[in-house]
Design a protein around this motif. Structure first.
Motif, PDB file in Angstrom:
ATOM      1  N   GLU B 119       0.835  -1.196   0.000  1.00 32.84           N
ATOM      2  CA  GLU B 119       0.000   0.000   0.000  1.00 32.84           C
ATOM      3  C   GLU B 119       0.865   1.240   0.000  1.00 32.84           C
ATOM      4  O   GLU B 119       1.887   1.284   0.689  1.00 32.84           O
ATOM      5  CB  GLU B 119      -0.917  -0.017   1.219  1.00 32.84           C
ATOM      6  CG  GLU B 119      -1.984  -1.078   1.073  1.00 32.84           C
ATOM      7  CD  GLU B 119      -2.994  -1.056   2.187  1.00 32.84           C
ATOM      8  OE1 GLU B 119      -2.666  -0.545   3.268  1.00 32.84           O
ATOM      9  OE2 GLU B 119      -4.102  -1.573   1.984  1.00 32.84           O
ATOM     10  N   ARG B 120       0.451   2.194  -0.819  1.00 30.58           N
ATOM     11  CA  ARG B 120       1.231   3.437  -0.907  1.00 30.58           C
ATOM     12  C   ARG B 120       0.314   4.623  -0.657  1.00 30.58           C
ATOM     13  O   ARG B 120      -0.803   4.672  -1.198  1.00 30.58           O
ATOM     14  CB  ARG B 120       1.859   3.551  -2.293  1.00 30.58           C
ATOM     15  CG  ARG B 120       2.847   4.696  -2.404  1.00 30.58           C
ATOM     16  CD  ARG B 120       3.594   4.666  -3.695  1.00 30.58           C
ATOM     17  NE  ARG B 120       2.700   4.880  -4.838  1.00 30.58           N
ATOM     18  CZ  ARG B 120       3.107   4.845  -6.110  1.00 30.58           C
ATOM     19  NH1 ARG B 120       4.367   4.541  -6.390  1.00 30.58           N
ATOM     20  NH2 ARG B 120       2.267   5.060  -7.095  1.00 30.58           N
ATOM     21  N   LYS B 121       0.782   5.536   0.130  1.00 36.24           N
ATOM     22  CA  LYS B 121      -0.025   6.713   0.447  1.00 36.24           C
ATOM     23  C   LYS B 121       0.195   7.776  -0.620  1.00 36.24           C
ATOM     24  O   LYS B 121       1.340   8.103  -0.942  1.00 36.24           O
ATOM     25  CB  LYS B 121       0.400   7.247   1.823  1.00 36.24           C
ATOM     26  CG  LYS B 121      -0.769   7.751   2.638  1.00 36.24           C
ATOM     27  CD  LYS B 121      -0.323   8.094   4.039  1.00 36.24           C
ATOM     28  CE  LYS B 121      -1.518   8.460   4.879  1.00 36.24           C
ATOM     29  NZ  LYS B 121      -1.137   8.808   6.243  1.00 36.24           N
ATOM     30  N   ARG B 122      -0.906   8.235  -1.173  1.00 36.53           N
ATOM     31  CA  ARG B 122      -0.795   9.309  -2.176  1.00 36.53           C
ATOM     32  C   ARG B 122      -0.623  10.655  -1.473  1.00 36.53           C
ATOM     33  O   ARG B 122      -0.812  10.755  -0.262  1.00 36.53           O
ATOM     34  CB  ARG B 122      -2.061   9.348  -3.019  1.00 36.53           C
ATOM     35  CG  ARG B 122      -2.153   8.235  -4.029  1.00 36.53           C
ATOM     36  CD  ARG B 122      -3.306   8.554  -4.968  1.00 36.53           C
ATOM     37  NE  ARG B 122      -3.534   7.484  -5.897  1.00 36.53           N
ATOM     38  CZ  ARG B 122      -4.715   6.950  -6.114  1.00 36.53           C
ATOM     39  NH1 ARG B 122      -5.774   7.365  -5.443  1.00 36.53           N
ATOM     40  NH2 ARG B 122      -4.872   5.998  -7.010  1.00 36.53           N
ATOM     41  N   GLY B 125      -3.529  11.888   0.526  1.00 34.28           N
ATOM     42  CA  GLY B 125      -3.856  11.154   1.754  1.00 34.28           C
ATOM     43  C   GLY B 125      -4.526   9.808   1.519  1.00 34.28           C
ATOM     44  O   GLY B 125      -4.574   8.974   2.414  1.00 34.28           O
ATOM     45  N   THR B 126      -5.013   9.586   0.304  1.00 36.01           N
ATOM     46  CA  THR B 126      -5.663   8.296   0.014  1.00 36.01           C
ATOM     47  C   THR B 126      -4.597   7.210  -0.167  1.00 36.01           C
ATOM     48  O   THR B 126      -3.440   7.505  -0.474  1.00 36.01           O
ATOM     49  CB  THR B 126      -6.526   8.386  -1.264  1.00 36.01           C
ATOM     50  OG1 THR B 126      -5.677   8.848  -2.304  1.00 36.01           O
ATOM     51  CG2 THR B 126      -7.710   9.317  -1.067  1.00 36.01           C
ATOM     52  N   VAL B 127      -5.025   5.978   0.032  1.00 37.84           N
ATOM     53  CA  VAL B 127      -4.082   4.852  -0.050  1.00 37.84           C
ATOM     54  C   VAL B 127      -4.383   4.057  -1.313  1.00 37.84           C
ATOM     55  O   VAL B 127      -5.531   3.773  -1.634  1.00 37.84           O
ATOM     56  CB  VAL B 127      -4.223   3.959   1.212  1.00 37.84           C
ATOM     57  CG1 VAL B 127      -3.355   2.724   1.092  1.00 37.84           C
ATOM     58  CG2 VAL B 127      -3.865   4.753   2.462  1.00 37.84           C
ATOM     59  N   GLU B 128      -3.328   3.731  -2.030  1.00 38.70           N
ATOM     60  CA  GLU B 128      -3.522   2.904  -3.229  1.00 38.70           C
ATOM     61  C   GLU B 128      -2.678   1.639  -3.110  1.00 38.70           C
ATOM     62  O   GLU B 128      -1.670   1.623  -2.397  1.00 38.70           O
ATOM     63  CB  GLU B 128      -3.133   3.687  -4.480  1.00 38.70           C
ATOM     64  CG  GLU B 128      -1.668   4.077  -4.540  1.00 38.70           C
ATOM     65  CD  GLU B 128      -1.244   4.656  -5.883  1.00 38.70           C
ATOM     66  OE1 GLU B 128      -1.933   4.419  -6.877  1.00 38.70           O
ATOM     67  OE2 GLU B 128      -0.210   5.338  -5.900  1.00 38.70           O
TER      68      GLU B 128
END
Lengths: 144, 598
Positions: B119-122, B125-128
């Motif tokens: 998981e990577r934080k954009r 603030g959203t997580v992708e």
């Protein structure tokens, strides 16, 4: 009528020989162009195949370079291994392990051979060269 | 007829069209394959090549004869691209193979490989969820093992997603041998940082330049072949003046001294007095640069150049040489040694054993403090100071290592009343073991203060060009050339019958030297229990091949220099003379000595 026919025939013959000449000239030009085209095509194909060959050779060279690089790494590894094995610490441990009765020689037991390579073997036509060896026995060689 | 004509025109038209097409194709081919060849080829290559940064080889360090002391051992770092590593079964098999040969739990590797996404934080603030493309399996895997693993994975078609990143690791094939001089390096954020010793001092010249190279890779990302490599410069190779066989002898004997007398530390330095070449140098405790667990600050600090000691009686021949050189005394001059106790400036000065009238040669042989102090009084403060200074005390030696102490030699204007009686016998003056060895070189070579050399030459491995480090001109100390012979004859007496270091004598060879036993300074007074024991000398005395200094810091059980360091001196010197094939002065002595030993 006949005359007319004859004239027509003559005119026709002249016309046909003219068109024949024209067609021949055109065919000739076409042939020349075709030959030129074939030559050009051959040249371009040759150039392409050469480029392809060069690329292949480059690939082989790169592969060989990679192999050499690998061998060099192996050689480096072996060199270091040899150095570790020939170190006195290692040799001493092995002497102890195998209980070898080794001792340092007395100075008088050591013979010093001085090898003086006066001439290069290559300079004397493949001959083994002149090796001058002088043996140095210092003050008595008969001890022990 | 009309039909025929139309047909002919059509055929001609078709032919022209074909020819034009032919030329168009040929022209296009020319443009694509020749005109734009490089541009399009590079464009295509970008699709199947990768770029990697690498650097040349760090310079190696050799001894004088070319024996390798520090090298670069090839090894690999094994990395994985979990996303490309295949299904569960393939990951399981890969982890079993890697775990078995790398001694890592295969479960750990498996859990790394099976985790395909992360998981990577954009920035908003959203997580992708993105593919996980990197996992470190093992660092510094030796070459044979990494090659074997590579082969095994390839054979079982499991190489996809696993990469072997080649690099070199600094390796010290002789382990502890010369460790303090060579130093070591550390890796910080993938950067090699030189920490100590030669590694640090010559870091700039032995560091290689970086290189960027491209390699072709398959669809799986597996490298196929190196395509283009920028030229890199390897670091230069350094050849020391050290001789590995002698260094081995010296370290072996120093270990024996440590085992027998259990001092806190011990030092031994061997120098060629003619050119200042350091032939061997060691200290204990030491460390193994290949095993970081042995590295304590006491072990890796270069004590022989950074620590100082009060040399004690080893200073006496140096002080007395000043008096001999200026003809203030000669070896036969009689001095009253006051039966072992003498009061000067309200303080007592004593000798280990009482002596009455004794000549200067006897003062050196018996190591009389009172006799030496009286000679110094005859010399006066300035001459004594000039003599000690001329022998290199209070100055650096020129050894290419840092940090080097200059020691302590106070200017005469700051001396108190007692200084002139204490300095000539090695109290109140401090020096490093290396400074002491250098001073003894001057005693051995006829009074020339040589600069110490540790590096003999450097070699560019790319061009093969070797540059020799110059031998600096020695500073002449003696005014009278006869001083040298007088000093040698007096120092020979030390290892003879009646001298303080009979244990340092080598059968068949003449040894000149001097013992030293100095009490350690404890802040306010000198200790009565903690000593430096030392012996400094050279052999053969009349034509010295080497100067050797052996020092033990706080030996247990006994503390006299002759007893503690004398035998170590003898053993090192005897074995070195044999190695150098120096024939004995008395040819019958070695055999008898062997019989005695047997």
């Amino acid at each position: 009528m006949n005359l007319q026919t004859r004239e027509n025939h003559r005119r026709k013959t002249v016309r046909s020989s003219r068109s024949q000449r024209k067609a021949f000239g055109f065919s000739k030009a076409l042939l020349h162009m075709l030959i030129l085209g074939v030559i050009l095509f051959a040249l371009v194909t040759m150039r392409i195949s050469l480029a392809d060959q060069t690329a292949k050779d480059n690939r082989i060279a790169a592969s060989l370079k990679s192999q050499i690089h690998q061998y060099e790494r192996e050689l480096e590894h072996l060199k270091l291994k040899r150095e570790a094995l020939t170190s006195w610490t290692h040799v001493r441990a092995k002497i102890k392990q195998y209980n070898l009765a080794l001792s340092a020689p007395e100075p008088l037991q050591v013979m010093q051979v001085v090898i003086d390579r006066r001439s290069n073997p290559a300079d004397v036509g493949g001959a083994s060269g002149q090796l001058l060896a002088s043996q140095t026995w210092r003050s008595g060689s008969d001890t022990q | 007829m009309i039909r025929n004509n139309t047909l002919a025109v059509r055929i001609k038209f078709l032919l022209i069209l074909i020819i034009l097409l032919f030329f168009a194709v040929a022209g296009r081919l020319y443009i694509v394959q020749i005109e734009r060849h490089d541009e399009l080829f590079n464009k295509a290559r970008e699709q199947y090549t990768s770029t990697r940064k690498t650097s040349g080889k760090r310079g190696e360090i050799y001894d004088y004869s070319g024996n390798l002391l520090v090298g670069n051992i090839p090894c690999s770092t094994i990395e994985a691209d979990p996303y490309a590593c295949g299904n569960e079964e393939q990951c399981r098999q890969t982890s079993l193979i890697l775990g078995k040969y790398l001694n890592i739990p295969s479960e750990k590797i498996y859990s790394d490989l099976i985790q395909k996404t992360r998981e990577r934080k954009r920035s908003d603030g959203t997580v992708e969820t993105v593919p996980r493309r990197y996992a470190l399996i093992a660092r510094d895997v030796p070459l044979p093992k990494s090659e074997m693993l590579k082969k095994m994975l390839r054979e079982q078609n499991l190489i996809r997603g696993i990469s072997f990143k080649e690099h070199s690791q600094r390796f010290y094939p002789k382990n502890e041998l010369l460790a303090n001089i060579l130093g070591f390096t550390n890796i910080e954020r993938d950067q090699l940082i030189a920490q100590l010793g030669i590694e640090k001092f010559f870091n700039k010249v032995i560091s290689p330049s970086d290189s960027v190279y491209q390699y072709e890779r398959s669809r799986d990302g597996v490298p196929l072949a190196v395509q283009h490599r920028q030229s890199v410069n390897d670091g230069v190779n350094i050849y020391l003046t050290i001789q590995e066989p002698i260094q081995s002898i010296l370290e072996e004997e120093l270990d024996k001294l440590m085992a027998e007398w259990q001092p806190q530390a011990a030092y031994a330095i061997m120098v060629n007095p003619r050119n200042g070449n350091i032939m061997a140098i060691a200290q204990r405790p030491t460390f193994n640069p290949n095993d970081r667990s042995t590295m304590t600050s006491d072990a890796y600090r270069m004590r022989f150049i950074s620590d100082t000691l009060e040399p004690g009686s080893t200073m006496k021949p140096i002080s007395i040489s000043g008096a001999i050189d200026r003809h203030i005394v000669n070896p036969q001059t009689m001095i009253d040694c006051e039966k072992g106790i003498w009061f000067y400036c309200g303080k007592s000065l004593s000798d280990t054993s009482p002596h009455g009238m004794m000549n200067v040669a006897g003062i050196v042989q018996k190591s009389s403090n009172i006799g030496t102090a009286k000679i110094a009084l005859m010399m006066g403060p300035q001459l004594l100071y000039d003599t000690l200074r001329a022998f290199g005390f209070g100055q650096r030696t020129g050894i290419p290592l840092q940090p080097e102490t200059i020691g302590r030699l106070i200017s005469p204007k700051n001396w108190d009343g007692l200084s002139i009686t204490r300095f000539p016998m090695g109290y109140g003056v401090s020096c490093s073991p290396v400074q002491l060895a250098r001073a003894y070189c001057a005693l051995a070579n006829g009074g020339r203060l040589v600069s110490l050399r540790l590096v003999d030459r450097v070699e560019n491995p790319d061009t093969g060009i070797t540059v020799k480090y110059p031998v600096r001109e020695a500073h002449k100390i003696y005014r009278d050339p006869a001083t040298h012979r007088k000093m040698i004859e007096m120092m020979k007496l030390v290892t003879r019958q009646g001298g303080t270091a009979r244990q340092a004598a080598i059968p068949g060879y003449e040894v000149a030297g001097k013992t030293g036993t100095s009490r350690k300074w404890e802040g306010k007074h000198y200790s009565n229990t903690r000593y430096f024991a030392s012996f400094a000398g050279f052999a053969p005395a009349d034509n010295p091949e080497f100067v050797l200094v052996v020092i033990a810091d706080e030996p247990q059980k006994r503390h006299y220099g002759g007893v503690v360091t004398g035998p170590a001196f003898k053993n090192i010197a005897e074995r070195t003379l044999r190695y150098l094939n120096i024939q004995p002065t008395d040819p019958h002595m070695p055999s008898s000595s062997i019989r005695e030993r047997r």
